[in-house]
Design a protein around this motif. Sequence first.
Motif, PDB file in Angstrom:
ATOM      1  N   ASP A   1       0.834  -1.211   0.000  1.00 49.31           N
ATOM      2  CA  ASP A   1       0.000   0.000   0.000  1.00 49.31           C
ATOM      3  C   ASP A   1       0.867   1.259   0.000  1.00 49.31           C
ATOM      4  OD1 ASP A   1      -2.204  -1.596   0.021  1.00 49.31           O
ATOM      5  OD2 ASP A   1      -2.609  -1.392   2.174  1.00 49.31           O
ATOM      6  N   VAL A   2       1.942   1.236   0.784  1.00 47.64           N
ATOM      7  CA  VAL A   2       2.852   2.384   0.813  1.00 47.64           C
ATOM      8  C   VAL A   2       3.492   2.575  -0.558  1.00 47.64           C
ATOM      9  CG1 VAL A   2       4.985   3.294   1.796  1.00 47.64           C
ATOM     10  CG2 VAL A   2       3.308   2.184   3.277  1.00 47.64           C
ATOM     11  N   LEU A   3       3.907   1.487  -1.190  1.00 45.38           N
ATOM     12  CA  LEU A   3       4.527   1.598  -2.503  1.00 45.38           C
ATOM     13  C   LEU A   3       3.541   2.160  -3.531  1.00 45.38           C
ATOM     14  CD1 LEU A   3       6.951   1.193  -4.300  1.00 45.38           C
ATOM     15  CD2 LEU A   3       6.266  -1.202  -4.626  1.00 45.38           C
ATOM     16  N   ASP A   4       2.286   1.744  -3.455  1.00 46.79           N
ATOM     17  CA  ASP A   4       1.274   2.285  -4.370  1.00 46.79           C
ATOM     18  C   ASP A   4       1.133   3.798  -4.179  1.00 46.79           C
ATOM     19  OD1 ASP A   4       0.764  -0.178  -5.457  1.00 46.79           O
ATOM     20  OD2 ASP A   4      -1.034  -0.562  -4.251  1.00 46.79           O
ATOM     21  N   ARG A   5       1.105   4.231  -2.924  1.00 41.19           N
ATOM     22  CA  ARG A   5       0.958   5.662  -2.686  1.00 41.19           C
ATOM     23  C   ARG A   5       2.196   6.420  -3.129  1.00 41.19           C
ATOM     24  NH1 ARG A   5      -1.029   8.930   2.766  1.00 41.19           N
ATOM     25  NH2 ARG A   5      -0.932  11.014   1.794  1.00 41.19           N
ATOM     26  N   LEU A   6       3.383   5.877  -2.851  1.00 43.45           N
ATOM     27  CA  LEU A   6       4.615   6.537  -3.292  1.00 43.45           C
ATOM     28  C   LEU A   6       4.690   6.611  -4.812  1.00 43.45           C
ATOM     29  CD1 LEU A   6       7.244   5.056  -0.811  1.00 43.45           C
ATOM     30  CD2 LEU A   6       6.568   7.452  -1.011  1.00 43.45           C
ATOM     31  N   THR A   7       4.187   5.589  -5.482  1.00 47.61           N
ATOM     32  CA  THR A   7       4.178   5.606  -6.941  1.00 47.61           C
ATOM     33  C   THR A   7       3.345   6.773  -7.457  1.00 47.61           C
ATOM     34  OG1 THR A   7       4.484   3.203  -7.042  1.00 47.61           O
ATOM     35  CG2 THR A   7       3.607   4.277  -9.011  1.00 47.61           C
ATOM     36  N   ARG A   8       2.202   7.003  -6.826  1.00 40.63           N
ATOM     37  CA  ARG A   8       1.371   8.143  -7.224  1.00 40.63           C
ATOM     38  C   ARG A   8       2.046   9.464  -6.866  1.00 40.63           C
ATOM     39  NH1 ARG A   8      -2.521   4.688  -4.890  1.00 40.63           N
ATOM     40  NH2 ARG A   8      -2.616   5.981  -3.005  1.00 40.63           N
ATOM     41  N   LEU A   9       2.658   9.517  -5.691  1.00 40.20           N
ATOM     42  CA  LEU A   9       3.330  10.752  -5.272  1.00 40.20           C
ATOM     43  C   LEU A   9       4.478  11.113  -6.199  1.00 40.20           C
ATOM     44  CD1 LEU A   9       3.424  10.197  -1.397  1.00 40.20           C
ATOM     45  CD2 LEU A   9       2.135  11.965  -2.610  1.00 40.20           C
ATOM     46  N   VAL A  10       5.275  10.134  -6.580  1.00 36.43           N
ATOM     47  CA  VAL A  10       6.400  10.392  -7.481  1.00 36.43           C
ATOM     48  C   VAL A  10       5.893  10.814  -8.859  1.00 36.43           C
ATOM     49  CG1 VAL A  10       8.332   9.309  -8.692  1.00 36.43           C
ATOM     50  CG2 VAL A  10       8.014   8.892  -6.251  1.00 36.43           C
ATOM     51  N   ALA A  11       4.815  10.175  -9.320  1.00 34.91           N
ATOM     52  CA  ALA A  11       4.270  10.509 -10.634  1.00 34.91           C
ATOM     53  C   ALA A  11       3.737  11.938 -10.676  1.00 34.91           C
ATOM     54  CB  ALA A  11       3.173   9.524 -11.010  1.00 34.91           C
ATOM     55  N   ASP A  12       3.173  12.405  -9.575  1.00 39.26           N
ATOM     56  CA  ASP A  12       2.557  13.736  -9.543  1.00 39.26           C
ATOM     57  C   ASP A  12       3.507  14.830  -9.070  1.00 39.26           C
ATOM     58  OD1 ASP A  12       0.213  12.542 -10.358  1.00 39.26           O
ATOM     59  OD2 ASP A  12      -0.630  12.397  -8.336  1.00 39.26           O
ATOM     60  N   ALA A  13       4.716  14.468  -8.692  1.00 39.34           N
ATOM     61  CA  ALA A  13       5.660  15.437  -8.125  1.00 39.34           C
ATOM     62  C   ALA A  13       6.123  16.430  -9.187  1.00 39.34           C
ATOM     63  CB  ALA A  13       6.861  14.706  -7.528  1.00 39.34           C
ATOM     64  N   PRO A  14       6.613  17.600  -8.762  1.00 35.37           N
ATOM     65  CA  PRO A  14       7.163  18.565  -9.734  1.00 35.37           C
ATOM     66  C   PRO A  14       8.255  17.933 -10.579  1.00 35.37           C
ATOM     67  CG  PRO A  14       6.929  19.580  -7.569  1.00 35.37           C
ATOM     68  CD  PRO A  14       6.648  18.122  -7.384  1.00 35.37           C
ATOM     69  N   ARG A  15       8.298  18.336 -11.828  1.00 37.31           N
ATOM     70  CA  ARG A  15       9.267  17.768 -12.762  1.00 37.31           C
ATOM     71  C   ARG A  15      10.697  18.149 -12.377  1.00 37.31           C
ATOM     72  NH1 ARG A  15       7.406  13.606 -13.912  1.00 37.31           N
ATOM     73  NH2 ARG A  15       6.322  14.154 -11.989  1.00 37.31           N
ATOM     74  N   ALA A  16      11.622  17.326 -12.825  1.00 34.44           N
ATOM     75  CA  ALA A  16      13.036  17.543 -12.516  1.00 34.44           C
ATOM     76  C   ALA A  16      13.550  18.822 -13.167  1.00 34.44           C
ATOM     77  CB  ALA A  16      13.854  16.347 -13.002  1.00 34.44           C
ATOM     78  N   ARG A  17      14.479  19.475 -12.478  1.00 36.37           N
ATOM     79  CA  ARG A  17      15.167  20.645 -13.027  1.00 36.37           C
ATOM     80  C   ARG A  17      16.621  20.265 -13.298  1.00 36.37           C
ATOM     81  NH1 ARG A  17      12.694  25.634  -9.391  1.00 36.37           N
ATOM     82  NH2 ARG A  17      10.942  26.066 -10.784  1.00 36.37           N
ATOM     83  N   HIS A  18      17.004  20.314 -14.573  1.00 37.29           N
ATOM     84  CA  HIS A  18      18.351  19.851 -14.910  1.00 37.29           C
ATOM     85  C   HIS A  18      19.419  20.752 -14.315  1.00 37.29           C
ATOM     86  CE1 HIS A  18      17.982  22.969 -18.014  1.00 37.29           C
ATOM     87  NE2 HIS A  18      19.290  22.936 -18.117  1.00 37.29           N
ATOM     88  N   THR A  19      19.097  22.047 -14.102  1.00 41.52           N
ATOM     89  CA  THR A  19      20.101  22.948 -13.522  1.00 41.52           C
ATOM     90  C   THR A  19      20.379  22.633 -12.060  1.00 41.52           C
ATOM     91  OG1 THR A  19      18.361  24.566 -13.063  1.00 41.52           O
ATOM     92  CG2 THR A  19      19.602  24.827 -15.115  1.00 41.52           C
ATOM     93  N   LEU A  20      19.509  21.842 -11.419  1.00 44.13           N
ATOM     94  CA  LEU A  20      19.738  21.396 -10.044  1.00 44.13           C
ATOM     95  C   LEU A  20      20.182  19.930  -9.998  1.00 44.13           C
ATOM     96  CD1 LEU A  20      16.665  23.034  -8.224  1.00 44.13           C
ATOM     97  CD2 LEU A  20      19.023  23.864  -8.336  1.00 44.13           C
TER      98      LEU A  20
END
Length: 543
Positions: A125-144
């Motif tokens: 259940d935790v992995l399912d929620r983390l999967t959604r959280l990672v998918a919805d997270a702000p996109r990566a910034r290459h300068t960081l």
Amino acid sequence: MREDGAAAHDGGAGREDKDSPGREGDERSGVERLLYAAGADSRRLRHALALLCDGQWWTLADLVRATATSRRTVETLLRELPLERRPDADAFRVPLTHTPAYQDLLAVAPPPEDPVGHLVPHYADVLDRLTRLVADAPRARHTLDHVSATPETALRRALLLGARFWLPGARLLCVGDHDLTSLAVKLVHPGTDVTVVDVDERILAYIDDQDLGVRTRWADLRLGLPASAHGHDLAFTDPPYTPEGIGLFAARAVEGLKDDGRVLLAYGASERTPMLAYKVQQALAELNLAYEAIYPDFNRYFGAEAIGSAADLYLLRPTTKTRPAVASRLSRLTTAIYTQGPQSVESAPGERAPAAVAADFQPDLLVGDWPKGLPQPRVKLSTWLAKPYAAAAERVAIAVPPGLEAALPRLLLATRAPRVRVTGAGLPPLPAVLATVYEVEPGSGGLDAVRLPQPDGDAPSAVLRRVLDNGHAKLANTWREGLVALARAQGSALTKNEARALIREAAPWSDDVTPLDAPLHRLESLPAAIAATVAALTTTTAL
């Protein structure tokens, strides 16, 4: 990924004469030569070969991540193999008719056992929620230098922390958290006290939106670590993979620890570049840290194929010689720590040079790096943010180098000077909440900020201004003093405890944070929260 995958596929599946006499032997001999040349390190290639021969379809990115082997190394193997493509996807495998030819070349055992892999199935259940959280997270910034860790990696980090340490009541500091390790820890170990420091406002706002009790603080680690981020038992960081970035993030992690704390640090390098790994480990060695463990290829990523989409996890323990070494490291701090962008280690020094003082603005004080020979006193950006400047200055000039623009609101909040000129290219617009303090006039080389007079007659605005005028002070303390003073002016009595109760109800996040290290979304919420406490003041004092 498509271009890379297509190139790999053409190297094998483009051979139309797979079944011609002698062809299988030629392919086998090419693989044998490659494995022989790799010697003892051929296990990586044999693992990849075993996966390609197991009947499953693989993309290049998935194969790199599964084997923790650099893309270039995997591609050398693909060029020696007969590959067939999956018709409906960008994936490939060794044809089942060819796999018997390679059985004696396969790795006979899997890679070293994951220390917490056996625990993962218990947290579906935790992995399912983390999967959604990672998918919805702000996109990566290459300068960081952002590269997202997989949800499984975030979960396994939390599980390893809990397997190695007693987390209920422990304090964990995440030094940067684009991977959302803080949320994984709170989901698995809700009794852990977790604080995140990050320069990316989007990440801080996203973590707060999840309402899991993670404390967030804004910090550009090149400029300092907030006082409220000290005194932790553990620190976790996945820093920029340069010697400069590793050294800085590790030093700040130690700075945020108690004397008997631990640092967990992710770092990966290609098997082709041992010298880079050596330079990074030298940066760690300079901090006099003891290595308690290294978990190879523990972290996996979406991307970073040059290093096998993987990184080791270092468990480091400070020694009695670490804090002096950290102080020495931070005293010779460089702002160029990334692999890309204006603050990359390869950017030219001229790209970071500040402008000269303009003739129409003669400052009393210079903040940042200015040309030598100017007569005015000067102070470093890090010192400016760390503590109030002792002398009153009428005019202040601040030089913001490329890559540090996110610090602009804090640099302005750190002074009470009537006029401030900020030089720098690409400065962001000021948050609306600062309109209470400054009138801004944009210029070609930066901006001029003129301090506004104190608000007259509006109680919420007066309290807000009092808070923002004391950028280095604890926000809740200044707010409390403003409410007590307002009640006194109204002929009422309000105790400090009553004021604290009002503030905690309106802004439970405000304890121990200053305006300088509060995330911008918290500062933007201040006007409404302060107005609510002022409105509640009448009810409280009437009782």
